[in-house]
Design a protein around this motif. Structure first.
Motif, PDB file in Angstrom:
ATOM      1  N   ARG A  41      40.899  48.778  38.309  1.00 42.15           N
ATOM      2  CA  ARG A  41      40.059  49.922  37.921  1.00 42.15           C
ATOM      3  C   ARG A  41      39.696  49.855  36.445  1.00 42.15           C
ATOM      4  NH1 ARG A  41      43.939  52.478  41.178  1.00 42.15           N
ATOM      5  NH2 ARG A  41      44.978  53.399  39.373  1.00 42.15           N
ATOM      6  N   SER A  42      40.641  49.434  35.616  1.00 40.81           N
ATOM      7  CA  SER A  42      40.360  49.312  34.177  1.00 40.81           C
ATOM      8  C   SER A  42      39.308  48.257  33.896  1.00 40.81           C
ATOM      9  CB  SER A  42      41.648  48.977  33.413  1.00 40.81           C
ATOM     10  OG  SER A  42      42.545  50.048  33.450  1.00 40.81           O
TER      11      SER A  42
ATOM     12  N   VAL B 179      31.540  40.948  31.160  1.00 35.61           N
ATOM     13  CA  VAL B 179      32.853  40.822  31.789  1.00 35.61           C
ATOM     14  C   VAL B 179      32.693  39.893  32.990  1.00 35.61           C
ATOM     15  CG1 VAL B 179      34.730  42.048  32.945  1.00 35.61           C
ATOM     16  CG2 VAL B 179      33.583  43.098  30.979  1.00 35.61           C
ATOM     17  N   ASN B 180      33.545  38.913  33.073  1.00 33.26           N
ATOM     18  CA  ASN B 180      33.515  37.881  34.096  1.00 33.26           C
ATOM     19  C   ASN B 180      33.835  38.481  35.469  1.00 33.26           C
ATOM     20  OD1 ASN B 180      33.610  35.334  35.332  1.00 33.26           O
ATOM     21  ND2 ASN B 180      35.659  34.880  34.572  1.00 33.26           N
TER      22      ASN B 180
ATOM     23  N   GLN C 184      37.392  40.349  40.706  1.00 30.58           N
ATOM     24  CA  GLN C 184      37.639  39.873  42.064  1.00 30.58           C
ATOM     25  C   GLN C 184      39.070  39.346  42.214  1.00 30.58           C
ATOM     26  OE1 GLN C 184      34.408  37.113  42.008  1.00 30.58           O
ATOM     27  NE2 GLN C 184      32.925  38.595  42.789  1.00 30.58           N
ATOM     28  N   TYR C 185      39.561  38.684  41.183  1.00 28.30           N
ATOM     29  CA  TYR C 185      40.931  38.161  41.208  1.00 28.30           C
ATOM     30  C   TYR C 185      41.926  39.306  41.379  1.00 28.30           C
ATOM     31  CZ  TYR C 185      45.002  35.363  39.936  1.00 28.30           C
ATOM     32  OH  TYR C 185      46.224  34.712  39.947  1.00 28.30           O
ATOM     33  N   LEU C 186      41.741  40.367  40.619  1.00 28.68           N
ATOM     34  CA  LEU C 186      42.649  41.506  40.718  1.00 28.68           C
ATOM     35  C   LEU C 186      42.555  42.173  42.084  1.00 28.68           C
ATOM     36  CD1 LEU C 186      42.196  42.927  37.131  1.00 28.68           C
ATOM     37  CD2 LEU C 186      44.241  41.780  38.055  1.00 28.68           C
TER      38      LEU C 186
ATOM     39  N   ALA D 204      37.870  31.513  37.514  1.00 32.91           N
ATOM     40  CA  ALA D 204      36.687  31.012  38.214  1.00 32.91           C
ATOM     41  C   ALA D 204      36.912  31.095  39.717  1.00 32.91           C
ATOM     42  CB  ALA D 204      36.414  29.566  37.788  1.00 32.91           C
ATOM     43  N   ASP D 205      35.941  30.644  40.466  1.00 36.15           N
ATOM     44  CA  ASP D 205      36.017  30.697  41.920  1.00 36.15           C
ATOM     45  C   ASP D 205      37.238  29.955  42.464  1.00 36.15           C
ATOM     46  OD1 ASP D 205      33.763  32.273  42.056  1.00 36.15           O
ATOM     47  OD2 ASP D 205      32.400  30.594  42.422  1.00 36.15           O
ATOM     48  N   ALA D 206      37.686  28.919  41.793  1.00 41.25           N
ATOM     49  CA  ALA D 206      38.863  28.166  42.251  1.00 41.25           C
ATOM     50  C   ALA D 206      40.115  29.048  42.242  1.00 41.25           C
ATOM     51  CB  ALA D 206      39.079  26.935  41.374  1.00 41.25           C
ATOM     52  N   HIS D 207      40.208  29.948  41.271  1.00 39.85           N
ATOM     53  CA  HIS D 207      41.342  30.876  41.224  1.00 39.85           C
ATOM     54  C   HIS D 207      41.302  31.830  42.423  1.00 39.85           C
ATOM     55  CE1 HIS D 207      41.054  29.586  36.994  1.00 39.85           C
ATOM     56  NE2 HIS D 207      42.375  29.738  36.998  1.00 39.85           N
TER      57      HIS D 207
END
Length: 185
Positions: free
Chosen positions: A134-135, A146-147, A152-154, A86-89
């Motif tokens: 990319r995957s 897909v979240n 964004q985290y990656l 989530a955004d917190a991450h």
């Protein structure tokens, strides 16, 4: 609680080229979801290799937290429609980027992956992270649900790995390895 869920590792159910997802469905091992899951798993393993090195205690704890996030991301990818990140991450990664980037001089040239062993390992993590990203993007284009924070985290994590490589070179008493335009080859 998981109980004895993983008591039997070799089930032979994948011998036909398929694998089970967390929702009980089966897909081919060449499925985009499995590709993304495998790339995230490889990234987590590369971070584990970096963690085998001598690192500052705070950084070690931060990387272990990231490993847990990546394991959770694997759970997301394993169960279509399931979300954990989530955004917190993202905010946590943004704070780490700001913290570590603040200690570095501005970058005026491109750098080559290398320098110290720890920095080189962080660069490997960065490149594997970009592949995982990319995957996930390919999966996101092929399947709904897909979240977005997963992608964004990656993206943020690959930036963090780049910054950490620079920090680790300085920790080892070295500097960035600069690309030299027009260098004789």
């Amino acid at each position: 609680m998981m109980g004895n869920r993983l008591s039997k590792i070799a089930t032979r159910t994948g011998d036909d080229g398929s694998t089970g997802l967390g929702d009980g469905s089966r897909v081919g091992k060449d499925n985009l979801r499995i590709q993304a899951l495998g790339d995230v798993d490889e990234l987590n393993s590369q971070l584990g290799l970096l963690l085998c090195e001598s690192l500052p205690a705070a950084l070690r704890e931060e990387l272990v937290s990231i490993q847990h996030d990546l394991f959770d991301l694997g759970g997301e990818l394993c169960i279509p429609g399931y979300t954990v990140l989530a955004d917190a991450h993202l905010a946590r990664l943004d704070a780490l980027l700001e913290k570590y980037n603040a200690t570095l001089p501005p970058l005026k040239e491109f750098i080559l992956p290398g320098g110290s062993r720890t920095a080189a390992l962080a660069h490997v993590c960065r490149t594997v992270c970009r592949r995982a990203e990319r995957s996930v993007v390919m999966l996101e284009k092929a399947e709904a649900g897909v979240n977005a924070p997963a992608r964004q985290y990656l993206n943020r994590l690959s930036d963090l790995c780049f910054v950490l490589a620079r920090v680790l070179n300085r920790e080892a008493g070295g500097q960035d390895v600069l690309w030299q335009k027009g260098r004789e080859r």
